[in-house]
Structure formats: structure tokens, C-alpha cells
Design a protein around this motif. Structure first.
Motif, short mmCIF file in Angstrom:
data_model
loop_
_atom_site.label_atom_id
_atom_site.label_comp_id
_atom_site.label_asym_id
_atom_site.label_seq_id
_atom_site.Cartn_x
_atom_site.Cartn_y
_atom_site.Cartn_z
N ARG A 122 -10.02 -4.83 -10.48
CA ARG A 122 -11.20 -5.33 -9.78
C ARG A 122 -12.46 -4.53 -10.15
O ARG A 122 -13.50 -5.11 -10.47
N ILE A 123 -12.35 -3.22 -10.14
CA ILE A 123 -13.54 -2.37 -10.24
C ILE A 123 -14.19 -2.45 -11.61
O ILE A 123 -15.42 -2.56 -11.71
N THR A 146 -10.17 6.16 -10.01
CA THR A 146 -10.65 4.80 -9.75
C THR A 146 -9.98 4.23 -8.50
O THR A 146 -10.63 3.54 -7.69
N ILE A 147 -8.71 4.50 -8.32
CA ILE A 147 -8.02 4.05 -7.11
C ILE A 147 -8.68 4.66 -5.88
O ILE A 147 -8.95 3.97 -4.88
N SER A 158 0.83 -1.20 0.00
CA SER A 158 0.00 0.00 0.00
C SER A 158 0.87 1.25 0.00
O SER A 158 2.06 1.21 0.31
N GLY A 186 -11.93 3.04 -5.23
CA GLY A 186 -11.73 1.72 -4.65
C GLY A 186 -11.42 1.78 -3.17
O GLY A 186 -11.87 0.93 -2.39
N ARG A 187 -10.67 2.78 -2.77
CA ARG A 187 -10.34 2.93 -1.35
C ARG A 187 -11.56 3.31 -0.52
O ARG A 187 -11.74 2.84 0.60
N THR A 215 -4.46 -3.21 -8.94
CA THR A 215 -5.46 -4.14 -8.42
C THR A 215 -6.83 -3.49 -8.29
O THR A 215 -7.86 -4.14 -8.51
N HIS A 216 -6.88 -2.20 -7.90
CA HIS A 216 -8.16 -1.50 -7.80
C HIS A 216 -8.84 -1.42 -9.16
O HIS A 216 -10.02 -1.76 -9.31
N CYS A 255 -15.39 0.97 -3.17
CA CYS A 255 -15.44 -0.33 -3.82
C CYS A 255 -14.23 -1.19 -3.45
O CYS A 255 -13.48 -1.63 -4.31
N SER A 256 -14.06 -1.42 -2.15
CA SER A 256 -12.93 -2.21 -1.68
C SER A 256 -13.09 -3.67 -2.07
O SER A 256 -14.17 -4.11 -2.48
N ALA A 257 -12.03 -4.41 -1.94
CA ALA A 257 -12.04 -5.81 -2.38
C ALA A 257 -13.00 -6.66 -1.56
O ALA A 257 -13.74 -7.48 -2.11
#
Length: 273
Positions: free
Chosen positions: A188-189, A225-226, A68, A229-230, A184-185, A233-235
Motif C-alpha cells: 500500500r505505502i 515501513t510496517i 495481525s 504504516g501502523r 499489505t503495508h 500511513c494506515s489503510a
């Protein structure tokens, strides 16, 4: 990159929020991917890209691999404190890292994780820059002036440099439009949204986004987008899992791999057809 860190909180795109006024109008978008990026434009700041030193950017991105920003930023700062030459010196960071003792460098960047592996990659990359370009300044000129595809192909030949790292150098150092790095964000998204197929790999997602998002919006799309995601839209715990109205992208999302009724979340590639 330490002078311009990625935001860790929601920052308005307006001047009152510390960003700049930008126009992102989903009504005029030509693709679903562009409509998503335009929606993000109403949430986050627009960033100016380019101008960063290419080798320093490459070092920063290597440090960020598989970790991170919270972990990699201190490692990056410690590396520069120990190895960045003074303004009066004729040396550069590439020379300093090429000459570095691996165990000392590893200890310096230990906060980033995988520090033994990353220290070896950094030393080898610095040696490659010196052998191929002579100086970090010449490498910087190559990244900024050469054809982007040539830069990308050249960087991908370096051990430890993958597509995301190469694209980040093109974007943040080269300032190249049309570059949408896929971390990865992002991976995934856009599969979770349904913009990309559930089983698309990183390169397939990149190809879709760079084809369907206008070049001028790709860099913003990556960083926004990152941030999305934080915050949403987290994993493992996307906002929609408990409240379908909590996510600003709810009406544009297929929720691939997210099952609110059972509170289950899986990678989109593992979701049943």
C-alpha cells in the motif's frame, strides 16, 4: 520469532531509544525509494537480521498470514508451548507438527484466524520439510547456506507459502541482504507514495524496492515501513487525511488514493488518473 517481536511503538534509532545508531542520509541516496527508507531511518530502530531457526520462522510467518501480530503472536506462543520438544529430546518441531492431530493443532492456533486452513498447511509443510531435508536442522542449513534464489523458488513450491512468506524466511532466518518482503503495508505505502505504479502487484513492488534500495537497507526498510504504516500511513485513516503536517513522509508522498478535501481514501489502484 517470539524472542524478538516486531516493535509496536515508535522506537528511536538511537541508543537512548533502545535501538542502535545508524546512518541514513537522504542527501546521499541514489533513488526515491532509498530516500524514503533513509527518512524512516530517522524514525525507527535498525534491526539485526538472521539467526532465527528457519522452520520456526516459517511457522510464525504462516500463522501471520491474513491476520495481525496481535492475533498471531499468541497463536505462535501457544503452538510452541504445546509442540516444541524439550532440549533433551531428539525430536524437533517439524516432527512434532507432522505428527500433530489436525483438530488439536487448529484449536491451539485458533487466535490466529483461519486456523483450520493454517493447521493443515502447517502439518503439510512439516511433512514436506521432513521428506525433503530429513530434519528441521537440515532445512535451517539449506535456508542459510543455499543460493537465495534457489531457497525462494523451493519455498514457493510449497502449498500455502507465498512470496512474502518465502522472503521473510530468507530475511529473518537466512539473514540475506537485498530481500525486501512485501506485505499489505509495504504494498500500500509505496504505491501511495508514488514510488511504485498504482496498479503494481506485490511482486512488482518487490522488484522495484530490491532494485532501488541498497541490499543492506532492505531488511530495515521492510520492518520500518510496517511500523510507519501502523503509526502514520494506515489503510483507512492515514495521518495526512486530517493534518498534512502530521506525516513525516508528507513532502515525499504523492498521496495516491488519498483525498484530504473529501476525506476519501481508496486503494491506489482505484484512484482516478
Amino acid at each position: 520469532m517470539s524472542d524478538d517481536p516486531e516493535p509496536t511503538v515508535n522506537i528511536s534509532g538511537g541508543t537512548d531509544g533502545g535501538g542502535v545508531v545508524a546512518t541514513f542520509d537522504p542527501a546521499t541516496a541514489d533513488s526515491r525509494a532509498e530516500r524514503v527508507v533513509d527518512r524512516l531511518g530517522g524514525l525507527y530502530w535498525q534491526k539485526t537480521y538472521g539467526g532465527q531457526d528457519a522452520f520456526t520462522c516459517l511457522v510464525r510467518t504462516i500463522l501471520s498470514q491474513n491476520t495481525s501480530d496481535v492475533a498471531s503472536q499468541p497463536a505462535h506462543d501457544a503452538l510452541l508451548e504445546r509442540y516444541e520438544p524439550s532440549a533433551e529430546s531428539d525430536a524437533d518441531l517439524a516432527t512434532a507438527l507432522a505428527d500433530a492431530e489436525q483438530s488439536v493443532l487448529a484449536g491451539t492456533i485458533s487466535a490466529a484466524g483461519l486456523y483450520n486452513q493454517k493447521s493443515r498447511v502447517l502439518i503439510a509443510t512439516a511433512e514436506w520439510v521432513l521428506e525433503s531435508f530429513g530434519t528441521a536442522a537440515a532445512f535451517d542449513a539449506f535456508v542459510k547456506d543455499e543460493d537465495p534464489e534457489t531457497v525462494r523458488e523451493t519455498l514457493l513450491e510449497v502449498t500455502g507459502v507465498g512470496p512474502k512468506t518465502a522472503d521473510c524466511v530468507l530475511l529473518f532466518a537466512g539473514g540475506r541482504g537485498g530481500v525486501f518482503p512485501v506485505d499489505t503495508h509495504v504494498h500500500r505505502i509505496y504505491r501511495r507514495l508514488g514510488v511504485a505504479p498504482p496498479d503494481a502487484d506485490h511482486e512488482e513492488v518487490r522488484a522495484i524496492l530490491e532494485r532501488e534500495v541498497p541490499a543492506a537497507k532492505c531488511g530495515f526498510g521492510h520492518t520500518a515501513t510496517i511500523q510507519f504504516g501502523r503509526e502514520y500511513c494506515s489503510a483507512r485513516t492515514p495521518a495526512c487525511l486530517e493534518d498534512p503536517d502530521a506525516c513525516p513522509m508528507g513532502d515525499r508522498c504523492d498521496q495516491v488514493g488519498v483525498f484530504p478535501d473529501s476525506s476519501e481514501v481508496v486503494d491506489p489502484a482505484d484512484a482516478p488518473d
